[in-house]
Write an enzyme that holds these catalytic residues in place. Sequence first.
Site, PDB file in Angstrom:
ATOM      1  N   PHE A   1       7.748 -13.499 -34.208  1.00 24.59           N
ATOM      2  CA  PHE A   1       7.790 -14.892 -34.996  1.00 24.59           C
ATOM      3  C   PHE A   1       9.143 -15.038 -35.260  1.00 24.59           C
ATOM      4  O   PHE A   1       9.842 -14.165 -35.789  1.00 24.59           O
ATOM      5  CB  PHE A   1       6.797 -14.906 -36.097  1.00 24.59           C
TER       6      PHE A   1
ATOM      7  N   THR B   1       3.499  -9.759 -31.519  1.00 27.43           N
ATOM      8  CA  THR B   1       3.990 -11.017 -31.141  1.00 27.43           C
ATOM      9  C   THR B   1       5.189 -11.144 -32.130  1.00 27.43           C
ATOM     10  O   THR B   1       5.176 -10.607 -33.212  1.00 27.43           O
ATOM     11  CB  THR B   1       2.806 -12.189 -31.833  1.00 27.43           C
TER      12      THR B   1
END
Length: 633
Positions: free
Chosen positions: A532, A530
């Site tokens: 960010f 992921t």
Amino acid sequence: MILVLKQGISPAETDRLKEELRSEGHLVKEIKGVEETILGVVGTIRKDPRHFETLPGVAKAVPISKPYKLVSRELHPAPSIIRVGDVAIGGDRLVVIAGPCAVESRGRSLEIARAVKSCGAVLFRGGAFKPRTSPYSFQGLGEEGLKILAEVREETGMGVVTEMTSTSQADLMMKYVDVVQVGARNMQNFELLKCVGRIGKPVLLKRGLAATIEEWLMSAEYILSEGNDQVILCERGIRTFERYTRNTLDLTAVPVIHALTHLPIIIDPSHATGIREKVSPMARAAIAAGADGLTIEVHTEPDKALSDGPQSLYPEQFKQLMRDLYVIAPVVGKQLDFSYLEKAKKLKATSAPPGKRPRKVVYPGEPGSFSHKACMHFFGAETPHENRSSFRAVFEAVREGEAALGIIPVENSSTGSVHDNYDLLLEYDVRIVGEVTLRIEHNLIGRPGTPLADLRRIYSHPQVFQQCREFLEQHPDWDLVACQDTATAVGRVKANQDPEEAAIAGREAAALFGMTVLNQGIESNPRNFTRFVVISADEFLAGPNHKSSLIYSVSDQPGSLYETLKLFAERRINLVKLESRPLHGKPWEYLFYADLEADIQAPEHRELLEELRKRSEFLKVLGSYPKGLVTEN
Ligand code: PEP
Ligand code: MN
């Protein structure tokens, strides 16, 4: 002896208890955990554990089974983080110490220091007192060398690490250095250990040439028993029958040390191998094994080095190694941060006026969530941080100046963009100033010993269910209950105390709530990442920036998207992301999210930006920021 204190004991009662124990001749250390407070009681203990249980405020007395006490995990279950100025050793960010074997001259030291710093080293090493096997070899520059180290720190901002070979050097160490190294040959020089214990500066304790792990930890115990908790262990190879390499690197020490002690461990692949070509492979392996950092010998002209030239890396090799470590680190839940020192400096500068508390950074969701982990990876646990209940609340805190910076998830490699955050990026006047990518490993978390067959309800974030689709398909009878974030899911399972329930989350959430991992790594694709981004109302790092993010729309005409893409292609700018998203309230009209590998706001791209503006109906540059990886020099 570990004394578990009664719940609700007052600070005054705790102090009285500590006083009593000290009057019995014990060394007492208080350790506050999330759920309980314990006192570590060490020294020569002649009394039965039952004696301690009779003392007021003590719930339970448990003997420490190991010969080392203060360094043992039994006493201090959480890992210790050793602070050296702005650098934290033992946290989520790897710490790489680099420099020559010995300080040879002012010019050479500064030259090497600049080189290693530009590649991402955060501390500088160099011996001024060299413990050499032969009395005829270069013995180091002594105090002159320490003065050079102090100058290196002054110029580069890197803390300096140097070896102390005699107790007579204590005052010099106090004056000039940040980390005192105890060399392999001195690991059992007990007077020296006691002395560095009293100095109170962080100590880098190397493993002795033929020391067992237990002997090494006993040496660390000497330092802690003098009141100095700041010990970093360093495995540097041990003597075996193998002569091909200078020593044999015992990488097993990494998981063994992590299990036995709370102290961080770093690896010295230079002295372990003695051969330049072998240094990088073993450094990579060390990080993969879970080491907290490395210390590496680097020299700009190793052939002319006064000591250990054959094992010193050229700066180019060091740079390549650091790029490799940047890739490996997330696999084992860590980061290599190329803006480490600059970030710390900036965060201090963005702090509130003198005397006020430094401004914090904010993340969405509960502690233990992946956003929390991303916050730790980007800023380090030492930066004041707080959570907010929603993505929007993070944007609000940043816009209102309540937080200096915020961190939010924008994209997962398996399930795509987090559209809510793109919508908020569009709505709020904040900019993207950085990014960090996390490997996301999911685990089924519940009560110890729960058979999977007993489970009925599983809590997690909806995107997480998608990322674990293959695993969940094997259990079609489970109800999947959506939560705001993974840590909230674990919290609910803990609170409900229902044996039919479990959650899916990261390991950190399990540890935080004292729950158990029932099944590890249940995401369908282990390459699950992921991304960010960090948002701010102001500029953050000085750059150079390598990436830019934009949102734009084009007119509903043939070739209008192509016209914009052509601008990037003509300038050989790599487009790393392009995604279309329906425009709210305007059916069949789209917004494009684009990430480019260029600083589109730099003067050399002014004309490109103007062209892009002309060809789009709407354009918002979300920000330009460093890629996180060193590409310059
Ligand atoms: C050194 O770090 O330069 C050194 C002499 O190391 P060790 O004590 O591990 O041999
Ligand atoms: Mn050396």
